[in-house]
Design an enzyme around this catalytic site. Structure first.
Site, PDB file in Angstrom:
ATOM      1  N   ARG A  17      31.033  34.711  65.001  1.00  0.00           N
ATOM      2  CA  ARG A  17      30.148  34.451  63.868  1.00  0.00           C
ATOM      3  C   ARG A  17      28.726  34.830  64.266  1.00  0.00           C
ATOM      4  O   ARG A  17      28.336  34.676  65.423  1.00  0.00           O
ATOM      5  CB  ARG A  17      30.178  32.958  63.470  1.00  0.00           C
ATOM      6  CG  ARG A  17      31.420  32.521  62.693  1.00  0.00           C
ATOM      7  CD  ARG A  17      31.474  33.135  61.292  1.00  0.00           C
ATOM      8  NE  ARG A  17      32.608  32.671  60.507  1.00  0.00           N
ATOM      9  CZ  ARG A  17      33.760  33.344  60.337  1.00  0.00           C
ATOM     10  NH1 ARG A  17      33.941  34.507  60.907  1.00  0.00           N
ATOM     11  NH2 ARG A  17      34.718  32.842  59.587  1.00  0.00           N
TER      12      ARG A  17
ATOM     13  N   HIS B  12      32.371  42.855  59.145  1.00  0.00           N
ATOM     14  CA  HIS B  12      33.248  41.676  59.141  1.00  0.00           C
ATOM     15  C   HIS B  12      34.693  42.072  58.820  1.00  0.00           C
ATOM     16  O   HIS B  12      35.321  41.537  57.905  1.00  0.00           O
ATOM     17  CB  HIS B  12      32.741  40.598  58.159  1.00  0.00           C
ATOM     18  CG  HIS B  12      33.267  39.227  58.497  1.00  0.00           C
ATOM     19  ND1 HIS B  12      32.537  38.075  58.322  1.00  0.00           N
ATOM     20  CD2 HIS B  12      34.467  38.824  59.011  1.00  0.00           C
ATOM     21  CE1 HIS B  12      33.260  37.022  58.704  1.00  0.00           C
ATOM     22  NE2 HIS B  12      34.447  37.456  59.127  1.00  0.00           N
TER      23      HIS B  12
HETATM   24  P1  NAP Z   1      39.916  27.967  67.567  1.00  0.00           P
HETATM   25  O1  NAP Z   1      41.362  28.109  67.863  1.00  0.00           O
HETATM   26  O2  NAP Z   1      39.421  26.742  66.896  1.00  0.00           O
HETATM   27  O3  NAP Z   1      39.143  28.182  68.954  1.00  0.00           O
HETATM   28  C1  NAP Z   1      37.779  27.919  69.097  1.00  0.00           C
HETATM   29  C2  NAP Z   1      37.447  27.907  70.578  1.00  0.00           C
HETATM   30  O4  NAP Z   1      36.015  27.690  70.717  1.00  0.00           O
HETATM   31  C3  NAP Z   1      38.132  26.769  71.331  1.00  0.00           C
HETATM   32  O5  NAP Z   1      38.518  27.206  72.623  1.00  0.00           O
HETATM   33  C4  NAP Z   1      37.042  25.715  71.425  1.00  0.00           C
HETATM   34  O6  NAP Z   1      37.158  24.842  72.533  1.00  0.00           O
HETATM   35  C5  NAP Z   1      35.826  26.595  71.605  1.00  0.00           C
HETATM   36  N1  NAP Z   1      34.603  25.856  71.272  1.00  0.00           N
HETATM   37  C6  NAP Z   1      34.268  25.253  70.114  1.00  0.00           C
HETATM   38  N2  NAP Z   1      33.074  24.638  70.228  1.00  0.00           N
HETATM   39  C7  NAP Z   1      32.654  24.856  71.491  1.00  0.00           C
HETATM   40  C8  NAP Z   1      31.513  24.461  72.223  1.00  0.00           C
HETATM   41  N3  NAP Z   1      30.539  23.727  71.669  1.00  0.00           N
HETATM   42  N4  NAP Z   1      31.418  24.844  73.518  1.00  0.00           N
HETATM   43  C9  NAP Z   1      32.398  25.585  74.094  1.00  0.00           C
HETATM   44  N5  NAP Z   1      33.504  25.984  73.466  1.00  0.00           N
HETATM   45  C10 NAP Z   1      33.635  25.626  72.162  1.00  0.00           C
HETATM   46  O7  NAP Z   1      39.414  29.191  66.670  1.00  0.00           O
HETATM   47  P2  NAP Z   1      40.048  30.669  66.569  1.00  0.00           P
HETATM   48  O8  NAP Z   1      41.176  30.682  65.626  1.00  0.00           O
HETATM   49  O9  NAP Z   1      40.251  31.190  67.946  1.00  0.00           O
HETATM   50  O10 NAP Z   1      38.842  31.439  65.857  1.00  0.00           O
HETATM   51  C11 NAP Z   1      37.565  31.532  66.472  1.00  0.00           C
HETATM   52  C12 NAP Z   1      36.547  32.046  65.478  1.00  0.00           C
HETATM   53  O11 NAP Z   1      36.778  33.444  65.228  1.00  0.00           O
HETATM   54  C13 NAP Z   1      36.643  31.428  64.093  1.00  0.00           C
HETATM   55  O12 NAP Z   1      35.983  30.169  64.062  1.00  0.00           O
HETATM   56  C14 NAP Z   1      35.915  32.451  63.245  1.00  0.00           C
HETATM   57  O13 NAP Z   1      34.529  32.141  63.210  1.00  0.00           O
HETATM   58  C15 NAP Z   1      36.111  33.765  64.006  1.00  0.00           C
HETATM   59  N6  NAP Z   1      36.926  34.738  63.259  1.00  0.00           N
HETATM   60  C16 NAP Z   1      36.374  35.944  62.932  1.00  0.00           C
HETATM   61  C17 NAP Z   1      37.121  36.897  62.258  1.00  0.00           C
HETATM   62  C18 NAP Z   1      36.539  38.243  61.940  1.00  0.00           C
HETATM   63  O14 NAP Z   1      37.150  39.044  61.240  1.00  0.00           O
HETATM   64  N7  NAP Z   1      35.381  38.593  62.449  1.00  0.00           N
HETATM   65  C19 NAP Z   1      38.440  36.622  61.882  1.00  0.00           C
HETATM   66  C20 NAP Z   1      38.965  35.377  62.215  1.00  0.00           C
HETATM   67  C21 NAP Z   1      38.205  34.444  62.911  1.00  0.00           C
HETATM   68  P3  NAP Z   1      38.422  23.830  72.662  1.00  0.00           P
HETATM   69  O15 NAP Z   1      39.593  24.735  73.007  1.00  0.00           O
HETATM   70  O16 NAP Z   1      38.049  22.940  73.761  1.00  0.00           O
HETATM   71  O17 NAP Z   1      38.574  23.182  71.318  1.00  0.00           O
END
Ligand code: NAP
Length: 310
Positions: A225, A273
């Site tokens: 993001r 995006h």
């Molecule tokens: P997820 O499974 O919720 O993983 C998020 C990761 O970030 C987890 O490892 C979490 O730690 C870590 N995290 C959260 N807050 C943190 C902090 N304060 N300090 C350190 N680590 C932190 O999410 P995901 O499915 O992998 O997706 C990640 C992001 O990708 C989404 O939120 C979205 O913004 C983005 N995305 C972008 C696209 C695009 O097309 N550009 C598409 C899809 C998603 P824990 O494991 O300890 O909870």
């Protein structure tokens, strides 16, 4: 019969109507999928932030709001949301992200641009491509997407470090967490990939101090993001050469305004995006399975922790 309200952009209805109807039936659910209903009769909402439903207060009998997006920053603070919220974890979305991240990592690693853009008739046969094993990669965020991308890159031979909020253990990835872990994860990293959610805690994770820890001439790849990066800090690091190039898919303001400095910067690639997206076929199965779980009295998968913001 349960009522499933579909609230997303109208164009998506054509993609989902048949697939989701079939997926609900395949789970043995007697379901009515609709785009319009008396709110009090709605059992489940399939939800995207840019769909028609923004006030969730009237949906007093809704058992689950099932998001179609992986990121939830546009709904998580909605004060009318009192129902449980699940976010999208879709194997095809994950696969798409792995392909996009691997592609841009390989592009920077091999300096493909030098040859793609450098067709100047000069035969420079002394510069061989480096090996992945000599290129440390750090992934900020070790969730669904970060872990899958990290494992793919580790499989190609990159030494991969991952950083998350809670400590993880993933085969093939050096896992770090916490503030000290962030410093260790970024120090001397040559490629940094951001796959954190957008929360108050993750804003400006990659600021000037963090960028200064990277190996000189590092690459930044952001499909997470926009607010994860301090834009002024990144532009300064690009201009000083501390960062050699950045590929950015997400921005504080989207669409990225035409006069934004990122568009014109010679070391920046802007993508609009498109790193990955939820795919209707697999997502319909995910939605139907989650609804079936709740109907069976089980807890829904991929529930959002609203206090953590993701
Ligand atoms: P997820 O499974 O919720 O993983 C998020 C990761 O970030 C987890 O490892 C979490 O730690 C870590 N995290 C959260 N807050 C943190 C902090 N304060 N300090 C350190 N680590 C932190 O999410 P995901 O499915 O992998 O997706 C990640 C992001 O990708 C989404 O939120 C979205 O913004 C983005 N995305 C972008 C696209 C695009 O097309 N550009 C598409 C899809 C998603 P824990 O494991 O300890 O909870």
């Amino acid at each position: 019969m349960i009522t499933v309200l579909f609230s997303a952009r109208p164009e998506l209805w054509d993609d989902y109507r048949d697939l989701l109807t079939e997926a609900l039936a395949a789970e043995g659910l007697d379901a009515r999928l609709t785009r319009e209903s008396d709110p009090a009769e709605v059992d489940y909402i399939v939800f995207a932030p840019n769909g028609p439903v923004t006030d969730l207060a009237p949906y007093v009998n809704t058992k689950l709001v099932m998001g179609l997006w992986a990121g939830v920053e546009q709904i998580v603070d909605n004060e009318t949301l009192t129902q449980p919220l699940a976010r999208m974890v879709d194997p095809a979305l994950t696969q798409g992200m792995v392909e996009w991240v691997t592609g841009h990592t390989m592009r920077h690693h091999l300096d493909l641009d030098a040859h793609v853009k450098g067709q100047d008739g000069v035969w420079r046969n002394m510069d061989y491509p480096p090996l992945a094993q000599d290129r440390p990669v750090t992934i900020l965020g070790l969730g669904e997407l970060g872990t899958a991308c990290g494992q793919a890159l580790a499989g190609l031979g990159f030494p991969v470090t991952g950083w998350s909020r809670s400590q993880k253990s993933v085969e093939g990835i050096r896992c770090l967490s916490g503030e000290d872990g962030l410093v260790a994860a970024l120090t001397q990293a040559q490629i940094v990939i951001l796959l954190l959610p957008q929360t108050p805690q993750t804003e400006n994770t990659l600021d000037a101090d963090a960028l200064a820890l990277l190996a000189p001439g590092a690459f930044v790849i952001n499909p997470g993001r926009g607010p994860l990066i301090d834009d002024a800090g990144l532009l300064a690091a690009l201009d000083s050469g501390q960062v050699a190039a950045a590929t950015l898919d997400v921005f504080r303001e989207e669409p990225l305004p035409a006069d934004d400095p990122y568009w014109a910067h010679p070391k920046v690639t802007v993508t609009p995006h498109i790193a990955s997206t939820t795919r209707a076929k697999t997502a319909s199965t995910v939605v139907a399975q989650n609804i079936a779980r709740v109907e069976a009295g089980k807890t829904a998968l991929h529930l959002v922790d609203r206090r953590a913001g993701y």
